[in-house]
Design an enzyme around this catalytic site. Structure first.
Site, mmCIF file in Angstrom:
data_model
loop_
_atom_site.group_PDB
_atom_site.id
_atom_site.type_symbol
_atom_site.label_atom_id
_atom_site.label_comp_id
_atom_site.label_asym_id
_atom_site.label_seq_id
_atom_site.Cartn_x
_atom_site.Cartn_y
_atom_site.Cartn_z
ATOM 1 C CB VAL A 166 12.675 0.438 2.247
ATOM 2 C CG1 VAL A 166 13.550 -0.612 1.169
ATOM 3 C CG2 VAL A 166 11.908 0.931 1.181
ATOM 4 C CB CYS A 167 14.275 -4.862 4.306
ATOM 5 S SG CYS A 167 15.818 -6.137 4.472
ATOM 6 C CB VAL A 168 18.220 -1.480 5.373
ATOM 7 C CG1 VAL A 168 18.710 -2.711 6.723
ATOM 8 C CG2 VAL A 168 19.783 -0.579 5.876
ATOM 9 C CG PHE A 207 7.850 -1.550 0.543
ATOM 10 C CD1 PHE A 207 7.394 -2.162 -0.235
ATOM 11 C CD2 PHE A 207 7.671 -1.445 1.508
ATOM 12 C CE1 PHE A 207 5.955 -1.167 -0.839
ATOM 13 C CE2 PHE A 207 6.359 -0.093 0.984
ATOM 14 C CZ PHE A 207 5.490 -0.717 0.002
ATOM 15 C CB ALA A 212 17.205 -0.943 0.950
#
Lengths: 136, 130
Positions: free
Chosen positions: B77-79, B39, B82
């Site tokens: 989820v991409c940090v 994501f 995010a």
């Protein structure tokens, strides 16, 4: 454990500002450069504006990240295909784009242009050759 | 076949989040492998457990969590994306001095390298966006 190198193309279709796509696409390319794959970038539609000279975001409060494109050569990302028709449709030419270069290790580290103008049909052929296409 | 799935848009605003889910579910039901769902951009908003859609609408986040649990799916989820958008797990909350976390079950937060790895490891990488 060695694996076959894949051809990755990052396709940039959106203007540099107005949405975050261009900035976050560039972040993917920079991280991806560490993976030793065969990487290229394509710029088409409003994506060609990402490479224009003289970007100034001073009044908008948005970060001008255009200098980062100049670092791509150091990351061995040196195939930046710009679609000629997209440029022309927007009244732009190669002279309006940043003079991005890289040092060619196979040719005595001579400095060479990273931007390659290609026609729409040539870009289609290039996309056909890829293993992985990421559209932003 | 081994698929990698990339979700670039948030839930409800863009149908891309629905289409990505429907594809992933269908692929798994047909016996294919899904190496990872990654994501990015506003797609990270698919991973907040705080969404409360109207009862007569689909719950996009819960749907992902359930699919993840059922199939042991790797929902990442991409940090960086995010952090910009306030999607936080317990570790990130602690690290950044936040008073809460909101990551949904079955999701995890990790780096962009996971996206590139999905491109390398999968037979096909499918990008769902605008």
């Amino acid at each position: 454990m060695s694996e076959a190198i894949k051809k990755f193309m990052y396709v940039n279709r959106k203007a540099p500002y107005g949405t975050v796509y261009a900035l976050e696409s560039l972040e993917v390319v920079l991280i991806g450069a560490a993976f030793d794959q065969d990487v290229s970038m394509a710029f088409m539609d409003d994506g060609v504006f990402q490479l224009t000279k003289g970007q100034d975001t001073g009044d908008t409060g948005v970060k001008n990240f255009s200098p980062t494109y100049k670092a791509l050569g150091d990351y061995d990302v040196n195939k930046l295909y710009v679609e000629k028709e997209s440029l022309e449709e927007r009244g732009l030419s190669l002279d309006d784009l940043m003079p991005l270069t890289y040092e060619d290790e196979d040719d005595d580290w001579n400095e060479k242009p990273s931007i390659k103008l290609v026609s729409r049909s040539e870009l289609t052929d290039l996309m056909e050759e890829q293993d992985v296409l990421m559209n932003f | 076949m081994k698929f990698g799935v990339v979700v670039l848009e948030g839930p409800y605003t863009h149908e891309a989040a629905d289409t990505a889910y429907q594809f992933t579910k269908a692929a798994l039901e047909k016996g294919h492998e899904v190496f990872r769902v990654f994501f990015y951009h506003d797609g990270v908003n698919n991973g907040t457990r705080l969404t409360t859609p109207p009862q007569d609408d689909r719950n996009i986040v819960t749907r992902w969590s359930e699919l993840g649990e059922e199939h042991g799916l790797d929902l990442v989820v991409c940090v960086a994306a995010a952090q910009r958008r306030g999607i936080v797990d317990a570790d990130e909350a602690k690290r950044n001095g936040k008073d809460a976390d909101n990551i949904a079950p079955s999701f995890r937060i990790s780096g962009l390298g996971q996206l590139i790895e999905a491109g390398i490891q999968s037979d096909r990488l499918l990008v769902f966006g605008d």
